[in-house]
Design an enzyme around this catalytic site. Sequence first.
Site, PDB file in Angstrom:
ATOM      1  CE  LYS A  46     -28.934   6.001  47.351  1.00 51.44           C
ATOM      2  NZ  LYS A  46     -30.191   5.983  48.099  1.00 51.44           N
ATOM      3  CG  HIS A  68     -30.599  10.274  38.561  1.00 50.80           C
ATOM      4  ND1 HIS A  68     -31.859  10.231  38.019  1.00 50.80           N
ATOM      5  CD2 HIS A  68     -30.708   9.858  39.848  1.00 50.80           C
ATOM      6  CE1 HIS A  68     -32.700   9.799  38.945  1.00 50.80           C
ATOM      7  NE2 HIS A  68     -32.035   9.574  40.062  1.00 50.80           N
ATOM      8  CG  HIS A 107     -32.863  14.253  40.624  1.00 53.88           C
ATOM      9  ND1 HIS A 107     -31.808  13.382  40.628  1.00 53.88           N
ATOM     10  CD2 HIS A 107     -33.597  13.946  41.710  1.00 53.88           C
ATOM     11  CE1 HIS A 107     -31.889  12.596  41.684  1.00 53.88           C
ATOM     12  NE2 HIS A 107     -32.970  12.902  42.354  1.00 53.88           N
TER      13      HIS A 107
END
Length: 564
Positions: free
Chosen positions: A125, A128, A131
């Site tokens: 994943k 982005h 985070h």
Amino acid sequence: MDFKRTIAGLIAPENVGVDEVYAALAPTPDITKGDVCLPCFKFSKALRKSPQAIAEELKNRLDESGCDLIEKSAVEGGYLNIFYNRSKAAEELFAEVKRNGGAVVAKEQSGKTVCIDYSSINIAKPFHIGHLLTTVIGGSLYRIYKYLGYNAVGINHLGDWGTQFGKMISAYLRWGDDADIEKRGVRALLDLYVRFHAEAETDKALEAEGRAWFKKIEDGDPQALEIFGKFKDITLKEVKRVYERLGVEFDSYAGESFYNDKMQPVIDDLRNKGLLTESEGATVVDLEKYGMPPCLILKSDGATLYATRDLAAAVYRKNHYDFYKNLYVVAYQQNLHFRQIFKVLELMGYDWAKDCVHVAFGMVSLEGQGALSTRKGNVVFLDDVLDAAVQKAEEVIDGKNPDLENKKQIAAEVGVGAVVFGALSSGRIKDLSFSLDKALSFEGETAPYLQYTHARCRSVAERAGEVKGKFDPSVLRDDDAFTLVRLIGEFDKTVETAAEKYEPSVISRYLLDVAAAYNRFYLNCRIIGQAPDVSYTRLALTSLVAEVLEKGLNLLLIKAPDKM
Ligand code: ARG
């Protein structure tokens, strides 16, 4: 150096105690009204006296003590305002710095361990903007605890378990293109995943195939593990690059899959303790008595869940690290999850459940960065945000100081620092609307402003060269200089408070105060070309300020270049 401690020791009444007085002593916002102030109403109840009477009494104690650190004190209503003897205070501060070998030196090891779970990304994943907070709050707390002498353990609890990884393998085997994956990394993996779901709409065989691959991962099939391992490597390679840019580190990448073989004992334990009940086929811990929905331990097919893994992880961390505190830096959306976990641990009879803390934070959104989010789909990659910030920093530097040496590196330190400070400058629980332009401004509450002030201190020292004079504490008696003396003396306490509250922004606010005070001092007090003792002493203060700014920024993961 903690003058407040000294004062508390001198005046604390018997049935109040030193610690309570210490906690109540607050720096006065207006330095002309004193240095610390004691609001005496806090003790009225214990002492059965009016705040005013208490203030009078404590003033007498202080006067009688004859302590040379105190110039005078004054009662104002129920408050006792205390003025330091400024020369004496400055002298003590510098003497202590000398003894320590610096104003800011890490404390001795306490032997206590603090586990910090942060960033905790999911395999395959994107890493982005969402985070950003967990990564920098956790990364900063890690440094803060180390500074305070704790043994900090940084844990990246990877999201590396779940049926989606079976689907990923099936998609990879059908359509995967290694060259593309090599080039586009996680982005390519994400595309595979999206394609799997699109095609599964019509091709009913896909879901079953995905499930079968997940089963193979569970059974330890070599091919399945190899492909899955590859996904993991690709993801980690990408995030580690960002961690490096941010200066964030981890001691452990033990993720969810690490607990595969560690859950059964916990489940058995739960069962033996009579905590498990069946609910709609699933196995749960009923938490109705505590006003919470049940904590899911096993699905009806026997599969474990996120919570099961977190329970096993907490037990493992206690056994393996024997933590004094176990922190989870995770978004507030997972509030309920952690309340459930901590409650279950408590019900299991673990008294250390009270040492587990959910360090929650708000959401981040990016102002006016539409371009960033459209380029790669509708997620904003953290790497791209950092790139954009560095590019802007470079433009600013080009405008202000085009001949700067090492321009690229400094632009990186300023750009990345601006983003990090943007994330660490306000209380963590607030939602954050982030503007790159504001973060990169040299005015206002930004990293570049702090970095610039630090560089200003260093350049004053450089311009002054060697000054033949001696340290004269009376030079630091004026308001501007003494404000700095006071602030520097509060550094350690500030870091401790940041740790107690799990709140790096306490340090951010403090550094902004230090920088503002220094810039006022710089404006009002000439440093270079004064009588030798005056120049010498003001320079000594300047280098302490630089040291405090540099160390403080460092605790916030931010670099402090000497020139910019
Ligand atoms: N990977 C999870 C997520 O993205 C966060 C994990 C947090 N840590 C934990 N021990 N649960 O939501």
